[in-house]
Design a protein around this motif. Structure first.
Motif: not given
Length: 212
Positions: A178-191, A193-199
């Motif tokens: 659930n941490s990816p969901t938490y961070v994406s909500q905190l940053l106001g981005i989609s999951r 987008t979050l995973y794309k930034a990690m890749r």
């Protein structure tokens, strides 16, 4: 009052009105070394009093604007002052436009605010409360990242956001359910987008691990 000062009277009045009752505004006539005009005279001076500008080491007629610089008033209040040199049509210094702000009145308020928001340097979070609170740990890492770069969630660039996400990933923040969901909500981005930034960082790590 000499003609050169008359145009500055409304400006002096407007400064005094804006900063009232915490500031006085003074026009000094350098020709006579006297006060030509004064508004909200918290220093007790009046028109015609000696300016004694030669005694003020903060004033240099070679500059157009000086300050802010500190002063102490006759009632021992801490002041914050600025001075602008008024020049005649030939560019010669004819007068001074001074604003003296009494900041001592704000000292008590500043001390109270500091006592409310300040935390002792050696004060640590109780580990029994926070060692399993992964949200608090993520919040702290994000806060530290933003503070180091002197930015905010709203103001940071896309590159800064990517860097922050990769830093969180490197520290294992996203290994928790659930941490990816938490961070994406905190940053106001989609999951996504979050995973794309990690890749990119993950792909590089995988390449190094495989010996390529």
């Amino acid at each position: 009052m000499r003609k050169i000062f008359r145009n500055y009277v409304p400006i002096a009045d407007s400064f005094a009105a804006l900063l009232s009752p915490h500031a006085e505004v003074v026009l000094h006539d350098l020709e006579t070394d006297t006060v030509a005009y004064i508004v909200n005279p918290i220093s007790g001076r009046k028109v015609g009093d000696p300016s004694e500008t030669a005694m003020d080491e903060n004033i240099s007629l070679d500059l157009d604007v000086m300050g802010p610089y500190p002063k102490i008033s006759r009632d021992l209040h801490r002041m914050k002052s600025t001075t602008a040199v008024l020049r005649d049509e030939n560019g010669a210094a004819a007068g001074l436009f001074c604003v003296n702000l009494d900041v001592s009145r704000f000292d008590a308020a500043a001390e109270m605010l500091q006592s409310l928001i300040g935390i002792p340097e050696q004060a640590d979070q109780p580990s029994v409360l926070f060692e399993t609170d992964w949200r608090e740990q993520i919040n702290t890492r994000i806060y530290d990242f933003l503070r180091e770069r002197r930015t905010s969630l709203e103001a940071m660039t896309r590159d800064e956001r990517t860097e922050m996400i990769q830093a969180l990933d490197a520290n294992g923040a996203f290994s928790i359910r659930n941490s990816p969901t938490y961070v994406s909500q905190l940053l106001g981005i989609s999951r996504a987008t979050l995973y794309k930034a990690m890749r990119p960082a993950r792909d590089k790590s995988n390449d190094l691990g495989s010996g390529l």
